[in-house]
Design a protein around this motif. Sequence first.
Motif, PDB file in Angstrom:
ATOM      1  N   SER A 145       0.839  -1.192   0.000  1.00 25.17           N
ATOM      2  CA  SER A 145       0.000   0.000   0.000  1.00 25.17           C
ATOM      3  C   SER A 145       0.880   1.251   0.000  1.00 25.17           C
ATOM      4  CB  SER A 145      -0.929   0.015   1.213  1.00 25.17           C
ATOM      5  OG  SER A 145      -0.177   0.132   2.419  1.00 25.17           O
ATOM      6  N   ILE A 146       0.301   2.365  -0.430  1.00 22.37           N
ATOM      7  CA  ILE A 146       1.000   3.643  -0.452  1.00 22.37           C
ATOM      8  C   ILE A 146       0.044   4.726   0.029  1.00 22.37           C
ATOM      9  CG2 ILE A 146       2.735   3.188  -2.237  1.00 22.37           C
ATOM     10  CD1 ILE A 146       0.793   4.232  -4.320  1.00 22.37           C
ATOM     11  N   SER A 147       0.608   5.886   0.343  1.00 28.34           N
ATOM     12  CA  SER A 147      -0.197   7.006   0.816  1.00 28.34           C
ATOM     13  C   SER A 147      -1.010   7.595  -0.336  1.00 28.34           C
ATOM     14  CB  SER A 147       0.708   8.091   1.395  1.00 28.34           C
ATOM     15  OG  SER A 147       1.549   8.633   0.388  1.00 28.34           O
ATOM     16  N   VAL A 148      -2.022   8.381   0.010  1.00 28.32           N
ATOM     17  CA  VAL A 148      -2.832   9.060  -1.005  1.00 28.32           C
ATOM     18  C   VAL A 148      -1.955   9.987  -1.837  1.00 28.32           C
ATOM     19  CG1 VAL A 148      -4.703  10.719  -1.351  1.00 28.32           C
ATOM     20  CG2 VAL A 148      -4.959   8.888   0.325  1.00 28.32           C
ATOM     21  N   GLU A 149      -1.002  10.649  -1.196  1.00 27.39           N
ATOM     22  CA  GLU A 149      -0.125  11.576  -1.905  1.00 27.39           C
ATOM     23  C   GLU A 149       0.697  10.854  -2.966  1.00 27.39           C
ATOM     24  OE1 GLU A 149      -0.382  11.276   1.407  1.00 27.39           O
ATOM     25  OE2 GLU A 149      -1.552  13.117   1.762  1.00 27.39           O
ATOM     26  N   THR A 150       1.271   9.701  -2.601  1.00 29.95           N
ATOM     27  CA  THR A 150       2.065   8.935  -3.566  1.00 29.95           C
ATOM     28  C   THR A 150       1.186   8.390  -4.683  1.00 29.95           C
ATOM     29  OG1 THR A 150       3.616   8.302  -1.825  1.00 29.95           O
ATOM     30  CG2 THR A 150       3.671   7.024  -3.847  1.00 29.95           C
ATOM     31  N   ALA A 151       0.006   7.891  -4.337  1.00 28.27           N
ATOM     32  CA  ALA A 151      -0.913   7.361  -5.348  1.00 28.27           C
ATOM     33  C   ALA A 151      -1.366   8.455  -6.303  1.00 28.27           C
ATOM     34  CB  ALA A 151      -2.118   6.716  -4.674  1.00 28.27           C
ATOM     35  N   SER A 152      -1.502   9.667  -5.828  1.00 28.66           N
ATOM     36  CA  SER A 152      -1.894  10.783  -6.690  1.00 28.66           C
ATOM     37  C   SER A 152      -0.765  11.162  -7.640  1.00 28.66           C
ATOM     38  CB  SER A 152      -2.274  11.997  -5.837  1.00 28.66           C
ATOM     39  OG  SER A 152      -3.397  11.716  -5.031  1.00 28.66           O
ATOM     40  N   ARG A 153       0.472  10.966  -7.203  1.00 25.01           N
ATOM     41  CA  ARG A 153       1.636  11.325  -8.019  1.00 25.01           C
ATOM     42  C   ARG A 153       1.984  10.223  -9.019  1.00 25.01           C
ATOM     43  NH1 ARG A 153       4.787  11.790  -4.186  1.00 25.01           N
ATOM     44  NH2 ARG A 153       6.173   9.993  -4.459  1.00 25.01           N
ATOM     45  N   VAL A 154       1.847   8.967  -8.603  1.00 32.51           N
ATOM     46  CA  VAL A 154       2.173   7.828  -9.480  1.00 32.51           C
ATOM     47  C   VAL A 154       0.973   6.884  -9.514  1.00 32.51           C
ATOM     48  CG1 VAL A 154       3.983   6.187 -10.106  1.00 32.51           C
ATOM     49  CG2 VAL A 154       4.505   8.033  -8.522  1.00 32.51           C
ATOM     50  N   PRO A 155      -0.151   7.318 -10.083  1.00 32.64           N
ATOM     51  CA  PRO A 155      -1.374   6.503 -10.026  1.00 32.64           C
ATOM     52  C   PRO A 155      -1.308   5.220 -10.831  1.00 32.64           C
ATOM     53  CG  PRO A 155      -1.689   8.403 -11.450  1.00 32.64           C
ATOM     54  CD  PRO A 155      -0.380   8.598 -10.765  1.00 32.64           C
ATOM     55  N   ILE A 156      -0.385   5.115 -11.783  1.00 28.94           N
ATOM     56  CA  ILE A 156      -0.300   3.888 -12.568  1.00 28.94           C
ATOM     57  C   ILE A 156       0.037   2.705 -11.676  1.00 28.94           C
ATOM     58  CG2 ILE A 156       2.156   4.108 -13.146  1.00 28.94           C
ATOM     59  CD1 ILE A 156      -0.748   2.934 -15.440  1.00 28.94           C
ATOM     60  N   ARG A 157       0.631   2.946 -10.513  1.00 29.20           N
ATOM     61  CA  ARG A 157       0.969   1.860  -9.591  1.00 29.20           C
ATOM     62  C   ARG A 157      -0.272   1.278  -8.903  1.00 29.20           C
ATOM     63  NH1 ARG A 157       6.327   1.036  -8.517  1.00 29.20           N
ATOM     64  NH2 ARG A 157       7.764   2.566  -9.392  1.00 29.20           N
ATOM     65  N   THR A 158      -1.410   1.932  -9.039  1.00 30.88           N
ATOM     66  CA  THR A 158      -2.637   1.419  -8.424  1.00 30.88           C
ATOM     67  C   THR A 158      -3.454   0.556  -9.382  1.00 30.88           C
ATOM     68  OG1 THR A 158      -4.062   3.297  -9.044  1.00 30.88           O
ATOM     69  CG2 THR A 158      -2.726   3.524  -7.044  1.00 30.88           C
ATOM     70  N   ALA A 159      -3.043   0.472 -10.650  1.00 32.61           N
ATOM     71  CA  ALA A 159      -3.783  -0.351 -11.607  1.00 32.61           C
ATOM     72  C   ALA A 159      -3.720  -1.815 -11.178  1.00 32.61           C
ATOM     73  CB  ALA A 159      -3.195  -0.181 -13.003  1.00 32.61           C
ATOM     74  N   LEU A 160      -4.824  -2.511 -11.325  1.00 30.92           N
ATOM     75  CA  LEU A 160      -4.932  -3.941 -10.969  1.00 30.92           C
ATOM     76  C   LEU A 160      -4.641  -4.187  -9.488  1.00 30.92           C
ATOM     77  CD1 LEU A 160      -3.165  -5.514 -14.097  1.00 30.92           C
ATOM     78  CD2 LEU A 160      -5.602  -5.124 -13.731  1.00 30.92           C
ATOM     79  N   SER A 161      -4.949  -3.215  -8.639  1.00 26.82           N
ATOM     80  CA  SER A 161      -4.644  -3.369  -7.214  1.00 26.82           C
ATOM     81  C   SER A 161      -5.619  -4.305  -6.507  1.00 26.82           C
ATOM     82  CB  SER A 161      -4.652  -2.004  -6.522  1.00 26.82           C
ATOM     83  OG  SER A 161      -5.899  -1.346  -6.686  1.00 26.82           O
ATOM     84  N   GLY A 162      -6.866  -4.383  -6.979  1.00 27.83           N
ATOM     85  CA  GLY A 162      -7.832  -5.283  -6.356  1.00 27.83           C
ATOM     86  C   GLY A 162      -7.410  -6.739  -6.425  1.00 27.83           C
ATOM     87  N   PRO A 163      -7.085  -7.249  -7.632  1.00 30.54           N
ATOM     88  CA  PRO A 163      -6.590  -8.632  -7.720  1.00 30.54           C
ATOM     89  C   PRO A 163      -5.326  -8.866  -6.894  1.00 30.54           C
ATOM     90  CG  PRO A 163      -7.224  -7.828  -9.886  1.00 30.54           C
ATOM     91  CD  PRO A 163      -7.304  -6.658  -8.954  1.00 30.54           C
ATOM     92  N   ALA A 164      -4.465  -7.848  -6.774  1.00 29.99           N
ATOM     93  CA  ALA A 164      -3.252  -8.001  -5.968  1.00 29.99           C
ATOM     94  C   ALA A 164      -3.601  -8.253  -4.507  1.00 29.99           C
ATOM     95  CB  ALA A 164      -2.375  -6.755  -6.096  1.00 29.99           C
ATOM     96  N   GLY A 165      -4.632  -7.572  -4.006  1.00 27.65           N
ATOM     97  CA  GLY A 165      -5.067  -7.797  -2.632  1.00 27.65           C
ATOM     98  C   GLY A 165      -5.525  -9.218  -2.406  1.00 27.65           C
ATOM     99  N   GLY A 166      -6.191  -9.797  -3.403  1.00 29.61           N
ATOM    100  CA  GLY A 166      -6.632 -11.181  -3.278  1.00 29.61           C
ATOM    101  C   GLY A 166      -5.474 -12.153  -3.173  1.00 29.61           C
ATOM    102  N   VAL A 167      -4.429 -11.938  -3.969  1.00 24.85           N
ATOM    103  CA  VAL A 167      -3.261 -12.827  -3.920  1.00 24.85           C
ATOM    104  C   VAL A 167      -2.562 -12.705  -2.573  1.00 24.85           C
ATOM    105  CG1 VAL A 167      -1.023 -13.369  -4.956  1.00 24.85           C
ATOM    106  CG2 VAL A 167      -2.964 -12.755  -6.420  1.00 24.85           C
ATOM    107  N   ILE A 168      -2.441 -11.475  -2.048  1.00 21.68           N
ATOM    108  CA  ILE A 168      -1.825 -11.279  -0.732  1.00 21.68           C
ATOM    109  C   ILE A 168      -2.605 -12.045   0.338  1.00 21.68           C
ATOM    110  CG2 ILE A 168      -1.366  -9.585   1.083  1.00 21.68           C
ATOM    111  CD1 ILE A 168       0.626  -9.385  -1.132  1.00 21.68           C
ATOM    112  N   GLY A 169      -3.932 -11.903   0.337  1.00 18.90           N
ATOM    113  CA  GLY A 169      -4.753 -12.596   1.321  1.00 18.90           C
ATOM    114  C   GLY A 169      -4.664 -14.104   1.183  1.00 18.90           C
ATOM    115  N   ALA A 170      -4.719 -14.601  -0.052  1.00 13.81           N
ATOM    116  CA  ALA A 170      -4.659 -16.043  -0.285  1.00 13.81           C
ATOM    117  C   ALA A 170      -3.309 -16.612   0.137  1.00 13.81           C
ATOM    118  CB  ALA A 170      -4.925 -16.339  -1.761  1.00 13.81           C
ATOM    119  N   TYR A 171      -2.231 -15.908  -0.188  1.00 11.58           N
ATOM    120  CA  TYR A 171      -0.887 -16.386   0.160  1.00 11.58           C
ATOM    121  C   TYR A 171      -0.716 -16.470   1.675  1.00 11.58           C
ATOM    122  CZ  TYR A 171       4.190 -16.329   0.740  1.00 11.58           C
ATOM    123  OH  TYR A 171       5.473 -16.607   1.134  1.00 11.58           O
ATOM    124  N   GLU A 172      -1.172 -15.439   2.397  1.00 13.40           N
ATOM    125  CA  GLU A 172      -1.024 -15.438   3.859  1.00 13.40           C
ATOM    126  C   GLU A 172      -1.852 -16.548   4.499  1.00 13.40           C
ATOM    127  OE1 GLU A 172       1.014 -13.754   5.691  1.00 13.40           O
ATOM    128  OE2 GLU A 172       1.825 -12.468   4.117  1.00 13.40           O
TER     129      GLU A 172
END
Length: 691
Positions: free
Chosen positions: A262-289
């Motif tokens: 995860s990143i701060s709102v400020e960083t996400a506003s500056r580099v928003p391309i890093r938030t693309a496909l973030s929902g599926p990434a959360g699923g993999v993190i949860g499944a792996y743990e």
Amino acid sequence: MTNQQTSDWISIGVDTGGTFTDFVLSIGNRIYTHKLLSTPSNPAEAVLQGLEEVVSQIETMGSASLVAKAHLTVTHGSTVATNTLLERNGAEVALLTTKNFEDLLQIGRQNRAELYNFNLVQPVPLVDESKRYGIKERICHTGEVQVPLDPTELDQLINQLPSIEAIAVCFLFSYINPKHERMVAEALVKRAVNRSIPISTSHQILPEYREFERFSTTVANAYVQPKVQKYLHFLHTNLATRLNRSLASKPRLRIMQSNGGSISVETASRVPIRTALSGPAGGVIGAYEIGKTAKYEQLITFDMGGTSTDVSLCDREISLTTESQIGGIPIQIPMIDIHTVGAGGGSVAQVDLGGALRVGPESAGADPGPACYGVGDLPTVTDANLFLGRIDPRYFLGGKMSLQPERSTKVIHQLSTEVGKSPLETAEGILRVANATMARAIRVVSIERGYDPREFALISFGGAGGLHACELAQSLSIPTVIIPPHGGLLSAMGMLLADVVKDYSQTVLWQANEHLYVQLTNQFRRLRQKAETELGNEGFEPELTQYQLTLDLRYSGQSYELNVPFDEQFETYFHQAHAKRFGHSRTDYPVEVVNLRLRAIGYVEKPKFASTSEKIGATSDISAQPFEQKEVVFGEPRLTNLYHRQDLSVGVVIASPSIIFELSATTVVPPDFKAKVDQFDNLILSQSESF
């Protein structure tokens, strides 16, 4: 499940999907869940409404005093950047680049996505030809300035810029020497008429070689930036306004990234391309743990939602990649390696021009939704499951959402007439076609990359995952299926488990030599200093941080690289990785270091999964008693046991065929399978006789 956080902190994970928006709240040692329909026209509305409802839920359950003195952190997986690229409704962008390279985005690479399609239409560049501007300047591959940038020419260009919403600055070899990009960015800030226009420079977005991918990623960042900034500002402002009344302090908002952190709102506003496909990434993190906690180290994650299915392979660690595309646009940022196909609960079934049954990639989404939702009039995978009895309208979303089975029956009958099959055969055909699409996706991340799926467990989640997981596992000879608690909300759960992660990279293109290890160590030291400063600015003490160092390596003359850990044995690791991926290696051939990568992790407090084996012996096998039986179609109607998941205690064994209901998902235990509840409340399903 317990939480090591103190009781004056509330953490909420929020995942916005195409059909539903999911919420998982952790406070003290308790977990609360919530789910409601997404609002595609403005995703923030569903997020804010759901946050209010889930906070009110815990207040009415006797925790109002706890909420009143609590501090809230919300981690949100946003779809805004992804949807903006897919729907092509982003900003008007101007591209400033090295003179005579204005058409680089148009030219792209010679690779053909469909080798034998003579009518293939290439994706249209995100920047119109009339808004690409060349500037006379040149920096060599060594970093030396060959042609200086002329400030006068730059001023003239800035004065000629039309009305635009964002600017991308991409020069050749700026990843080695960003001097000219910095000069342009400073001039734009000082002289531009509208100084609020966001500026994306390639040396900040992606300081790596391969100019096409670097330009493409930087332009994509500029293209989505105004929309993401507006969305985050609206969400952040309204979050404080609508929830402050209940809390001890202003809520803190963090945004999920595609790399699993995860990143701060400020960083996400500056580099928003890093938030693309973030929902599926959360699923993999949860499944792996969850898989790691349950002692399964080799996992294939299977996330089936309303619109699409996402699969990823975790061989004792989460797989990352820098080679991705969204809507045909190359995006070269680090992200979890996820393969997506257009098969979900809302995937539309239809007959193609050749008379064959086709399912997806078109989806009914949340609006109008499957026919049984009461608005849509096209048959979907959800309608087929309902028609066959695998979804029970009485228990959908825990009984909170009413379905209209007669509408599913109507559209299935209409489709069966077109197909020329009976309604039951048509409904089962819809599921078989959807399953075949999802099975191909699993083969892509496993068999095609040298992994045997028989050595892995399939961990299934998403609202529709449990309906299809066993049949998929059977078709691929996967021995074990894991269905975690709150499986339909696992992406949101993963956001609660996500640490703060920052990725740094630098292209070097160094040949192996006797001093290379020392050179790389010195270069990594500079990257680490930057990472330590940025994590320190976010409040992380050194003992709560970790730094992972890796290298992108290739044999001299190759075009693409493999990523391996960095230590004194990095060349050995590369030869081993090459042999595993391609079946051969050349230990006598020179190795080239292309990129250095540093992943900085700031560890946050998060929920922990507690074993309940001390309450009930892990070896106890108790036969569960169904609350009801009914006929469900599995090739033919079969008398099927029905269970509520909350009634299943640790150690119980569920015979097949059975259906298990919970708020966020439905799990089907088809004939020849058995299910058992493990000490972490996971459902473990298998065909094994020794199960």
